[in-house]
Design an enzyme around this catalytic site. Structure first.
Site, PDB file in Angstrom:
ATOM      1  N   ILE A 216       0.863  -1.181   0.000  1.00  0.00           N
ATOM      2  CA  ILE A 216       0.000   0.000   0.000  1.00  0.00           C
ATOM      3  C   ILE A 216       0.899   1.231   0.000  1.00  0.00           C
ATOM      4  O   ILE A 216       1.694   1.406   0.927  1.00  0.00           O
ATOM      5  CB  ILE A 216      -0.909   0.072   1.247  1.00  0.00           C
ATOM      6  N   HIS A 217       0.780   2.064  -1.020  1.00  0.00           N
ATOM      7  CA  HIS A 217       1.605   3.266  -1.024  1.00  0.00           C
ATOM      8  C   HIS A 217       0.971   4.462  -1.721  1.00  0.00           C
ATOM      9  O   HIS A 217       1.400   5.587  -1.519  1.00  0.00           O
ATOM     10  CB  HIS A 217       2.955   2.981  -1.692  1.00  0.00           C
ATOM     11  N   ARG A 218      -0.056   4.261  -2.541  1.00  0.00           N
ATOM     12  CA  ARG A 218      -0.597   5.376  -3.322  1.00  0.00           C
ATOM     13  C   ARG A 218      -1.317   6.379  -2.431  1.00  0.00           C
ATOM     14  O   ARG A 218      -2.024   6.004  -1.489  1.00  0.00           O
ATOM     15  CB  ARG A 218      -1.542   4.865  -4.409  1.00  0.00           C
ATOM     16  N   ARG A 251       6.054   6.125   3.749  1.00  0.00           N
ATOM     17  CA  ARG A 251       4.973   7.101   3.857  1.00  0.00           C
ATOM     18  C   ARG A 251       3.762   6.496   4.558  1.00  0.00           C
ATOM     19  O   ARG A 251       3.123   7.138   5.391  1.00  0.00           O
ATOM     20  CB  ARG A 251       4.569   7.616   2.474  1.00  0.00           C
TER      21      ARG A 251
END
Length: 372
Positions: A216-218, A251
């Site tokens: 998960i990064h977007r 992030r």
């Protein structure tokens, strides 16, 4: 020919490795050399997100290494344009090559176009048709000002034609569109065996087909707490049936901590960001992959692993049409349904839509044949 290659994020390192290898092969057998100058913008600055890729993939060390990570979109892109303009003026390249759809991609293209340097865009023509995605804006603008558009699929070339391409560039040259295949498929074919031979699942105390892999990064997921919470709730429920392994993007980790919701991920198997070869190893032997990454969607397809995409749309429509990929978005129930249904399919995998593993060679050969 002097090519200035601009990189900034981990998917770009992987793609550029395939092209740099072809350039080196060309220089070994040809009198007319191609000089490559590599600029790393620092968009991904963590050692596990950057340095290890250059070591693993045998990418030449960057000639310039900048530091523009951890900034907002506007500040990051603007400062990159300013510095890249200085480098381009100093190096005077024949061509600037950019990859994908990051801020580094757009900044490199803008800097080059202002100086009237031709641009080659690798992965041109991809569209999610979601203008809320920063990546969609980056790829559309980069395509518009590029001279050489290297598309990975037939769909990508059709997207460009539907938008009126080719146009005239600022250099008064017709844009040239080529369906070269997918450089990520080149990379998967080249590095798969190396990953299998050199990386063991014992590194994470895992066994084959006994875990789900998730990334998960977007921003659409990490910056929207309701979406992120819904995804984590679904992952925790899946984890009660099948271990969920989550390489934690910096992030994502920061947002979880800042908002006091890191507890939602405690039951999952959280690991640090992994290298490219480690990621390939984890993908190959996973039972299923859940991701919001475009690159990971394709790699799941290449490896024949079912994929649940945590987005409402994808640029890689071929994986969905083939049945290997399901768009679930962030809805908990839809993620769970997609997870369960993915194990009930008996599918054939045809990766021919992504080329024959010679995309990088096709890029360089088309440049050599058409460069003015």
């Amino acid at each position: 020919m002097k090519i200035l290659t601009i990189l900034g994020a981990r998917p770009q390192f992987i793609k550029a490795a395939t092209v740099s290898r072809v350039i080196n092969e060309h220089n070994s057998f040809n009198e007319h050399m191609i000089e490559e100058i590599i600029v790393h913008t620092g968009q991904h600055y963590d050692a596990n997100m950057s340095d290890v890729f250059f070591e693993e993939l045998d990418i030449p060390r960057p000639d310039y290494k900048l530091s523009f990570g951890n900034l907002g979109h506007g500040a990051m892109t603007g400062r990159m344009v300013e510095k890249l303009e200085d480098i381009i003026q100093k190096e005077k390249p024949s061509l600037v090559m950019v990859y994908g759809d990051t801020n580094s991609t757009l900044a490199g293209a803008l800097a080059a176009s202002k100086l009237q340097i031709p641009i080659a865009h690798v992965e041109a023509g991809l569209r999610s048709f979601n203008m809320a995605m920063p990546e969609e804006i980056n790829r559309i603008l980069t395509d518009r000002i590029s001279s050489y558009l290297f598309c990975p699929t037939d769909v990508a070339t059709v997207n460009l034609k539907n938008e009126g391409f080719p146009f005239f560039t600022a250099l008064k040259n017709d844009q040239k569109i080529f369906n070269v295949g997918d450089v990520m498929y080149d990379a998967t074919l080249f590095y798969r065996e190396k990953a299998m031979m050199n990386i063991s699942l014992d590194l994470w105390s895992l066994t084959k087909n006994n875990y789900a892999l998730c990334t998960i990064h977007r921003a659409e997921n990490t910056d929207d707490l309701s979406r992120l919470t819904s995804i984590l709730d679904a992952l925790n429920e899946i984890n009660s049936k099948l271990k969920v392994v989550l390489p934690m993007h910096p992030r994502t980790s920061k947002i979880l901590e800042e908002n006091g919701i890191s507890k939602l991920s405690k039951a999952l198997t959280i690991i640090n960001p992994v290298s490219y070869l480690e990621m390939q190893r984890l993908e190959i032997d996973s039972s299923i992959i859940l991701t919001d990454s475009g690159g990971v969607q394709k790699e799941a397809f290449f490896h024949g692993v079912p994929c649940v995409t945590l987005r409402e749309e994808t640029e890689w429509v071929e994986t969905v049409e083939a049945g290997w990929n399901v768009l679930a978005g962030s809805c908990k129930d839809k993620i769970l349904d997609s997870f369960e249904n993915s194990f009930q399919k008996n599918l054939l995998k045809d990766v021919g839509v992504y080329g024959d593993g010679c995309a990088a060679s096709n890029c360089i050969n088309n440049l050599l044949a058409n460069f003015k």
